[in-house]
Every structure is written in structure tokens, then in C-alpha cells.
Design a protein around this motif. Structure first.
Motif, mmCIF file in Angstrom:
data_model
loop_
_atom_site.group_PDB
_atom_site.id
_atom_site.type_symbol
_atom_site.label_atom_id
_atom_site.label_comp_id
_atom_site.label_asym_id
_atom_site.label_seq_id
_atom_site.Cartn_x
_atom_site.Cartn_y
_atom_site.Cartn_z
ATOM 1 N N SER A 126 0.808 -1.220 0.000
ATOM 2 C CA SER A 126 0.000 0.000 0.000
ATOM 3 C C SER A 126 0.843 1.272 0.000
ATOM 4 O O SER A 126 0.292 2.372 0.093
ATOM 5 C CB SER A 126 -0.913 0.000 1.224
ATOM 6 O OG SER A 126 -0.117 0.001 2.407
ATOM 7 N N LYS A 128 2.819 4.570 -0.902
ATOM 8 C CA LYS A 128 2.628 5.618 -1.901
ATOM 9 C C LYS A 128 4.005 6.138 -2.291
ATOM 10 O O LYS A 128 4.867 6.327 -1.425
ATOM 11 C CB LYS A 128 1.780 6.749 -1.333
ATOM 12 C CG LYS A 128 0.381 6.311 -0.960
ATOM 13 C CD LYS A 128 -0.355 7.440 -0.277
ATOM 14 C CE LYS A 128 -1.685 6.936 0.271
ATOM 15 N NZ LYS A 128 -2.306 7.921 1.156
ATOM 16 N N THR A 141 2.461 3.516 4.472
ATOM 17 C CA THR A 141 1.178 3.673 5.150
ATOM 18 C C THR A 141 0.895 2.604 6.203
ATOM 19 O O THR A 141 0.243 2.887 7.199
ATOM 20 C CB THR A 141 0.035 3.688 4.126
ATOM 21 O OG1 THR A 141 0.103 2.500 3.344
ATOM 22 C CG2 THR A 141 0.137 4.902 3.216
ATOM 23 N N ASP A 142 1.362 1.374 5.971
ATOM 24 C CA ASP A 142 1.124 0.281 6.920
ATOM 25 C C ASP A 142 2.361 -0.086 7.724
ATOM 26 O O ASP A 142 2.394 -1.128 8.376
ATOM 27 C CB ASP A 142 0.623 -0.965 6.173
ATOM 28 C CG ASP A 142 -0.749 -0.744 5.557
ATOM 29 O OD1 ASP A 142 -1.544 0.025 6.136
ATOM 30 O OD2 ASP A 142 -1.020 -1.339 4.500
#
Length: 178
Positions: A126, A128, A141-142
Motif C-alpha cells: 500500500s 505511496k 502507510t502500513d
């Protein structure tokens, strides 16, 4: 004399243990002045006669390899360059500072290289991504720990060696320039 920071890759990870006091001493013997380390992960502030950052990066990597047997990459930047790379990040304030990283690169990838990285990364996580000035901006993000977006993966697609730091670390380094 110009004040620089060297962001060394592969230091105090993967078995490449190096005491920062030993690194400071080695660099001082090679005409680096006012050597100061920031956090124990290969961030070194120093003064040196002004020269292209590529030449300083090669010199730093040679010293670390010769003195400590560690194959490393050094991204050399000025305070202004660090501030600019933070300012150009589209992820500033979008996530926790520990999750937003800058992967400092030895050169400037083309748009085609960046597009290849994005295409090859699709479906792998995930994160970016955004291109930067001799840098890749990443929002993990994770979290970083489980990410499949590794330095090797990035370097193979962009064609340049690099080393990453999170926003929190970069901010501490900028503060130390004063």
C-alpha cells in the motif's frame, strides 16, 4: 569550508556494526572536520572543502570500506538540500513522520525509471511513491517492517544506489546543522 551530512547506507543493520566514535575518528584522519554523528545509524555531519557531493560520497564510502570492511553507499547533502527534499515531499503531514521516508539516491532517475518502479510495485503493498530531486518519496502507510518495497527492489528499477531516512530523522539532522 562547507557543512555537509553524509547518510550512510548499510550501517548498524545486517551485521554491519560500527561504533560512531570509531567512524568519527576514521573520518577526522581523512581531512573531514568538525565530525559529528546524529543517531547511531550512519548519519554524519562534517565540514570539508567545498567539492561535488559525488566526490565526497566516494571518499566516505572508501574510508568506511577500507577501515571497517563495510561496503556502503553515502548520500551527501547540504542543509539546504535536506530542507528542499522535505519541502518537495507530497506526503509531508499526510502520515506519521516515522512512516514518511525519503530514499536518497546517488543520481536522478528518469520519469521512465520511476514509472517502471511504480508499475513493478503495483499489487505488492500500500506504499505511496513520488519522485524527488535525487530522491524517492515514500509513505509506508502500513509500516516499514513488513514492506516488500526494499532498497534492492528500488535500486534495481531506478538504477541508483540509495539509503532511506524517515522525516523524524531528517528533522533531527537539520536541527543538528545549527
Amino acid at each position: 569550508m562547507t557543512r555537509y551530512v553524509a547518510l550512510l547506507g548499510s550501517i548498524n543493520v545486517g551485521g554491519n556494526r560500527l561504533k560512531m566514535a570509531d567512524l568519527r575518528e576514521a573520518l577526522e584522519r581523512e581531512d573531514f572536520e568538525s565530525v559529528e554523528t546524529v543517531v547511531a545509524s550512519g548519519n554524519v555531519l562534517f565540514d570539508h572543502d567545498e567539492r561535488p557531493s559525488d566526490g565526497l560520497a566516494e571518499k566516505l564510502a572508501w574510508v568506511v570500506g577500507d577501515r571497517f570492511g563495510i561496503d556502503t553507499f553515502a548520500a551527501v547533502r547540504t542543509k539546504t538540500e535536506l530542507e528542499q527534499v522535505l519541502a518537495e515531499s507530497p506526503f509531508a503531514g499526510a502520515s506519521e513522520d516515522k512512516l514518511v521516508h525519503v530514499h536518497f539516491l546517488a543520481g536522478q532517475p528518469t520519469r521512465a525509471q520511476f514509472d517502471r518502479l511504480v508499475a513493478d510495485h503495483a499489487g505488492r503493498g500500500s506504499e505511496k511513491l513520488a519522485p524527488g530531486t535525487r530522491a524517492l518519496h515514500i509513505d509506508f502507510t502500513d509500516g516499514v517492517a513488513g514492506s516488500k518495497l526494499t532498497s534492492t527492489f528500488i535500486e534495481r528499477r531506478l538504477g541508483y544506489k540509495g539509503t532511506a531516512r524517515n522525516f523524524r530523522s531528517i528533522a533531527r539532522i537539520i536541527e543538528k546543522f545549527a
